[in-house]
Write an enzyme that holds these catalytic residues in place. Structure first.
Site, PDB file in Angstrom:
ATOM      1  N   LYS A   1       0.831  -1.205   0.000  1.00 56.01           N
ATOM      2  CA  LYS A   1       0.000   0.000   0.000  1.00 56.01           C
ATOM      3  C   LYS A   1       0.872   1.263   0.000  1.00 56.01           C
ATOM      4  O   LYS A   1       0.623   2.216  -0.727  1.00 56.01           O
ATOM      5  CB  LYS A   1      -0.929   0.015   1.221  1.00 56.01           C
ATOM      6  CG  LYS A   1      -1.956  -1.104   1.246  1.00 56.01           C
ATOM      7  CD  LYS A   1      -3.003  -0.930   0.161  1.00 56.01           C
ATOM      8  CE  LYS A   1      -4.021  -2.063   0.121  1.00 56.01           C
ATOM      9  NZ  LYS A   1      -3.492  -3.407  -0.031  1.00 56.01           N
TER      10      LYS A   1
ATOM     11  N   ASP B   1      -2.037  -1.564  -9.550  1.00 54.31           N
ATOM     12  CA  ASP B   1      -3.476  -1.369  -9.682  1.00 54.31           C
ATOM     13  C   ASP B   1      -3.745   0.099 -10.003  1.00 54.31           C
ATOM     14  O   ASP B   1      -3.182   1.001  -9.367  1.00 54.31           O
ATOM     15  CB  ASP B   1      -4.198  -1.732  -8.375  1.00 54.31           C
ATOM     16  CG  ASP B   1      -4.190  -3.235  -8.109  1.00 54.31           C
ATOM     17  OD1 ASP B   1      -3.885  -3.998  -9.042  1.00 54.31           O
ATOM     18  OD2 ASP B   1      -4.504  -3.625  -6.966  1.00 54.31           O
TER      19      ASP B   1
ATOM     20  N   ASN C   1       1.643  -4.231  -6.130  1.00 55.49           N
ATOM     21  CA  ASN C   1       1.682  -5.584  -5.566  1.00 55.49           C
ATOM     22  C   ASN C   1       3.006  -6.251  -5.914  1.00 55.49           C
ATOM     23  O   ASN C   1       3.300  -6.471  -7.088  1.00 55.49           O
ATOM     24  CB  ASN C   1       0.524  -6.412  -6.113  1.00 55.49           C
ATOM     25  CG  ASN C   1      -0.816  -5.869  -5.644  1.00 55.49           C
ATOM     26  OD1 ASN C   1      -1.291  -6.212  -4.568  1.00 55.49           O
ATOM     27  ND2 ASN C   1      -1.409  -4.985  -6.432  1.00 55.49           N
TER      28      ASN C   1
ATOM     29  N   LYS D   1      -7.926   1.536   3.915  1.00 57.10           N
ATOM     30  CA  LYS D   1      -7.246   0.273   3.597  1.00 57.10           C
ATOM     31  C   LYS D   1      -6.284  -0.120   4.713  1.00 57.10           C
ATOM     32  O   LYS D   1      -5.403   0.675   5.061  1.00 57.10           O
ATOM     33  CB  LYS D   1      -6.421   0.420   2.310  1.00 57.10           C
ATOM     34  CG  LYS D   1      -7.175   1.016   1.139  1.00 57.10           C
ATOM     35  CD  LYS D   1      -6.307   1.089  -0.108  1.00 57.10           C
ATOM     36  CE  LYS D   1      -7.007   1.891  -1.176  1.00 57.10           C
ATOM     37  NZ  LYS D   1      -6.355   1.766  -2.489  1.00 57.10           N
TER      38      LYS D   1
ATOM     39  N   ARG E   1     -10.908  -5.262 -13.637  1.00 58.33           N
ATOM     40  CA  ARG E   1     -11.752  -5.987 -12.673  1.00 58.33           C
ATOM     41  C   ARG E   1     -12.878  -5.048 -12.248  1.00 58.33           C
ATOM     42  O   ARG E   1     -12.636  -3.990 -11.675  1.00 58.33           O
ATOM     43  CB  ARG E   1     -10.918  -6.430 -11.469  1.00 58.33           C
ATOM     44  CG  ARG E   1      -9.829  -7.425 -11.870  1.00 58.33           C
ATOM     45  CD  ARG E   1      -8.712  -7.465 -10.885  1.00 58.33           C
ATOM     46  NE  ARG E   1      -8.083  -6.157 -10.734  1.00 58.33           N
ATOM     47  CZ  ARG E   1      -7.140  -5.893  -9.841  1.00 58.33           C
ATOM     48  NH1 ARG E   1      -6.720  -6.818  -9.017  1.00 58.33           N
ATOM     49  NH2 ARG E   1      -6.620  -4.688  -9.765  1.00 58.33           N
TER      50      ARG E   1
ATOM     51  N   GLU F   1      -2.145   0.929  -5.935  1.00 56.95           N
ATOM     52  CA  GLU F   1      -1.461  -0.135  -5.193  1.00 56.95           C
ATOM     53  C   GLU F   1      -0.342  -0.725  -6.045  1.00 56.95           C
ATOM     54  O   GLU F   1      -0.463  -0.786  -7.267  1.00 56.95           O
ATOM     55  CB  GLU F   1      -2.470  -1.237  -4.832  1.00 56.95           C
ATOM     56  CG  GLU F   1      -1.994  -2.131  -3.733  1.00 56.95           C
ATOM     57  CD  GLU F   1      -2.867  -3.374  -3.534  1.00 56.95           C
ATOM     58  OE1 GLU F   1      -2.587  -4.090  -2.572  1.00 56.95           O
ATOM     59  OE2 GLU F   1      -3.775  -3.633  -4.336  1.00 56.95           O
TER      60      GLU F   1
ATOM     61  N   ARG G   1      -5.558  -4.101 -13.358  1.00 61.53           N
ATOM     62  CA  ARG G   1      -4.290  -4.718 -12.961  1.00 61.53           C
ATOM     63  C   ARG G   1      -3.347  -4.677 -14.160  1.00 61.53           C
ATOM     64  O   ARG G   1      -3.694  -5.176 -15.222  1.00 61.53           O
ATOM     65  CB  ARG G   1      -4.550  -6.160 -12.506  1.00 61.53           C
ATOM     66  CG  ARG G   1      -3.328  -7.073 -12.440  1.00 61.53           C
ATOM     67  CD  ARG G   1      -2.231  -6.581 -11.499  1.00 61.53           C
ATOM     68  NE  ARG G   1      -2.696  -6.253 -10.167  1.00 61.53           N
ATOM     69  CZ  ARG G   1      -2.788  -7.116  -9.168  1.00 61.53           C
ATOM     70  NH1 ARG G   1      -2.463  -8.386  -9.356  1.00 61.53           N
ATOM     71  NH2 ARG G   1      -3.196  -6.732  -7.972  1.00 61.53           N
TER      72      ARG G   1
ATOM     73  N   ARG H   1     -15.915  -3.009  -4.153  1.00 65.35           N
ATOM     74  CA  ARG H   1     -14.557  -3.457  -4.430  1.00 65.35           C
ATOM     75  C   ARG H   1     -14.522  -4.290  -5.719  1.00 65.35           C
ATOM     76  O   ARG H   1     -15.444  -5.059  -5.986  1.00 65.35           O
ATOM     77  CB  ARG H   1     -14.025  -4.316  -3.276  1.00 65.35           C
ATOM     78  CG  ARG H   1     -13.941  -3.576  -1.965  1.00 65.35           C
ATOM     79  CD  ARG H   1     -13.735  -4.542  -0.807  1.00 65.35           C
ATOM     80  NE  ARG H   1     -14.854  -5.479  -0.690  1.00 65.35           N
ATOM     81  CZ  ARG H   1     -14.876  -6.502   0.154  1.00 65.35           C
ATOM     82  NH1 ARG H   1     -13.859  -6.738   0.951  1.00 65.35           N
ATOM     83  NH2 ARG H   1     -15.924  -7.305   0.196  1.00 65.35           N
TER      84      ARG H   1
END
Ligand SMILES: Nc1ncnc2c1ncn2[C@@H]1O[C@H](COP(=O)(O)OP(=O)(O)O)[C@@H](O)[C@H]1O
Ligand SMILES: [Mg+2]
Length: 324
Positions: A133, A280, A290, A168, A232, A288, A218, A240
């Site tokens: 994050k 993201d 990842n 978050k 997504r 974000e 993504r 979400r």
């Protein structure tokens, strides 16, 4: 070459969805040996990282009419034995978050692999440094307005200014613990107390982006460059977009704005040894980064006709060749 994957138990992986399986299949297809181990099966002996390794033989998933079809018995493993990880040409650290204390200790063990002998993806120091994050906060020009705090009055002030926001947990993944905040919500105090554990743990609070209803994209980054993307889209009453909470996946392209984001983030990822990453993006903002076990390859390959696993493994081969 020999590749080791540090993963959650094979029996728990979903071969039609998990990127780790796609990477293992691609390794096998390109003629490499595939070995697996777990984060809790690592040791350091004489200042060298060792692992309890099993060799794997995979029956690859097949794409049939836009769906991944997998055999019920999709893998077979050899007996486990201890070997130094430096016997491997590359090690993929693909354990699922949370980044718990045992997870962190596993990365300290991986520090005892000589990077000149074995490429570790992602580098243990990079994984430790990049909270998924908070890593994005350094790219201020491409993120939504965001604060990190455990102080209720700081969070309250931000929410009063913004009207709505998303909270978050800093160690969450797959939508876990993500909350929608509204300044008129009478649960505000209680939500903050629960999510900060009574002010003991900081959380991220970010401007709510209405574009989230059109999707959370993504983008898979390989060595600092985008190689594919999937959108997504939240379904039903859920705000979400995560696949794990029912987000619908859809084919997508990488826009010019998203290319700009990749150009801002990419060089830093390379510098930090974060070679295989999923960023993201919502409404043209980075939300974000990842770095632990980013997913999405199966969906991108299925929707866009790509072979991202093979692209990644080909890059590993080339990197090994250049360095040898
Ligand atoms: N700033 C935001 N505005 C609106 N929705 C958001 C925002 N940030 C995250 N979300 C929603 O929450 C989901 C999870 O957020 P993310 O930051 O990617 O955390 P994680 O995927 O690790 O749980 C996203 O898929 C998106 O639907
Ligand atoms: Mg996410």
């Amino acid at each position: 070459m020999k590749f080791a994957f540090i993963i959650d138990p094979l029996a728990k992986l979903d071969p039609g969805h998990d990127t780790s399986v796609a990477l293992m299949e691609a390794s096998q297809a390109l003629g490499h040996e595939v070995w697996v181990t777990k984060a809790q099966e690592l040791s350091v002996v004489k200042s060298q990282a060792w692992a309890l390794l099993q060799k794997v033989q995979l029956t690859p998933a097949q794409l049939v009419e836009g769906r991944w079809v997998v055999e019920p018995e999709w893998y077979a493993v050899s007996e486990a034995g201890w070997r130094p990880l430096e016997d491997m040409d590359a090690v993929f650290m693909r354990t699922d978050p949370p980044v718990s204390v045992p997870y962190l200790y596993a990365t300290y063990i991986l520090d005892y692999i000589n990077p000149e002998k074995t490429l570790v993806i992602n580098t243990p120091a990079g994984i430790r440094m990049a909270n998924e994050k908070m890593y994005a906060l350094q790219f201020e020009e491409v993120i939504p307005e965001t604060i990190v705090s455990q102080d209720k009055s700081v969070i309250r002030k931000f929410l009063e200014e913004k009207g709505t926001a998303v909270l978050k947990p800093l160690g969450g993944k797959a939508g876990e613990g993500i909350l929608f905040l509204d300044k008129s919500d009478r649960n505000f105090n209680s939500l903050i107390e629960i999510s900060t554990q009574q002010g003991r743990e900081p959380v991220m609070v970010q401007t709510y982006l209405p574009a989230a209803k059109d999707g959370d994209k993504r983008i898979i980054m390989l060595n600092g460059k985008p190689i594919g993307a999937v959108n997504r889209i939240p379904t039903g009453n859920e705000f979400r977009g995560n696949m794990a909470v029912g987000g619908r996946v859809a084919q997508t392209e990488i826009t010019e704005q998203e290319q700009r984001i990749c150009a801002v983030v990419g060089p830093k990822l390379q510098q930090d040894g974060l070679y295989f990453v999923g960023i993201d993006v919502i409404g043209g903002y980075l939300t974000e980064v990842n770095v632990t076990s980013p997913t999405g390859i199966r969906e991108i390959d299925r929707l866009s006709g790509t072979h991202l696993g093979e692209e990644v493994i080909t890059w590993v081969e080339q990197t090994k060749m250049i360095n040898s």
